[in-house]
Design a protein around this motif. Structure first.
Motif, PDB file in Angstrom:
ATOM      1  N   ASP A 197      39.458  44.216  36.971  1.00 29.32           N
ATOM      2  CA  ASP A 197      40.116  45.386  37.551  1.00 29.32           C
ATOM      3  C   ASP A 197      41.215  45.933  36.641  1.00 29.32           C
ATOM      4  O   ASP A 197      41.417  47.143  36.562  1.00 29.32           O
ATOM      5  N   ARG A 198      41.920  45.025  35.966  1.00 29.49           N
ATOM      6  CA  ARG A 198      43.028  45.433  35.090  1.00 29.49           C
ATOM      7  C   ARG A 198      42.604  45.586  33.629  1.00 29.49           C
ATOM      8  O   ARG A 198      43.441  45.854  32.769  1.00 29.49           O
ATOM      9  N   HIS A 206      52.678  34.981  35.948  1.00 32.74           N
ATOM     10  CA  HIS A 206      53.783  35.711  35.333  1.00 32.74           C
ATOM     11  C   HIS A 206      53.258  36.901  34.534  1.00 32.74           C
ATOM     12  O   HIS A 206      53.781  38.015  34.648  1.00 32.74           O
ATOM     13  N   VAL A 207      52.211  36.682  33.748  1.00 29.92           N
ATOM     14  CA  VAL A 207      51.632  37.752  32.941  1.00 29.92           C
ATOM     15  C   VAL A 207      51.034  38.840  33.829  1.00 29.92           C
ATOM     16  O   VAL A 207      51.230  40.030  33.584  1.00 29.92           O
ATOM     17  N   LEU A 208      50.320  38.430  34.866  1.00 25.10           N
ATOM     18  CA  LEU A 208      49.633  39.398  35.736  1.00 25.10           C
ATOM     19  C   LEU A 208      50.521  39.942  36.848  1.00 25.10           C
ATOM     20  O   LEU A 208      50.100  40.802  37.612  1.00 25.10           O
ATOM     21  N   LEU A 235      40.798  35.439  39.971  1.00 22.82           N
ATOM     22  CA  LEU A 235      41.426  35.708  38.680  1.00 22.82           C
ATOM     23  C   LEU A 235      40.525  36.586  37.828  1.00 22.82           C
ATOM     24  O   LEU A 235      40.969  37.594  37.272  1.00 22.82           O
ATOM     25  N   PHE A 236      39.258  36.212  37.722  1.00 23.16           N
ATOM     26  CA  PHE A 236      38.357  36.952  36.848  1.00 23.16           C
ATOM     27  C   PHE A 236      38.084  38.362  37.379  1.00 23.16           C
ATOM     28  O   PHE A 236      37.932  39.295  36.593  1.00 23.16           O
ATOM     29  N   LYS A 237      38.083  38.532  38.692  1.00 20.56           N
ATOM     30  CA  LYS A 237      37.944  39.875  39.260  1.00 20.56           C
ATOM     31  C   LYS A 237      39.187  40.707  38.951  1.00 20.56           C
ATOM     32  O   LYS A 237      39.092  41.870  38.572  1.00 20.56           O
TER      33      LYS A 237
END
Length: 69
Positions: free
Chosen positions: A14-15, A52-54, A8-10
């Protein structure tokens, strides 16, 4: 077994999404993200909101690690 949220944190790096931004968009607390930073358990509802957000799958943000015995 424990959860590992390094994916998740990676993905957030990245985003270029900050923790506060993700918390706001997913409507979760900063405390919940802090728990995830420590590898603590969170509800499946939280994971679904983040996905959902990502626009990703749960396997894209976490993995299960066996306990060290």
């Amino acid at each position: 077994m424990g959860a590992n949220y390094n994916k998740l944190f990676k993905l957030m790096i990245d985003r270029k999404i900050k923790k506060g931004e993700l918390a706001s968009q997913a409507r979760i607390s900063g405390t919940t993200l802090a728990k995830m930073s420590k590898g603590e358990s969170v509800t499946s509802t939280v994971l679904v909101k983040i996905c959902h957000v990502l626009k990703c799958d749960i396997g894209d943000i976490m993995e299960i690690e066996p306990d060290d015995d």
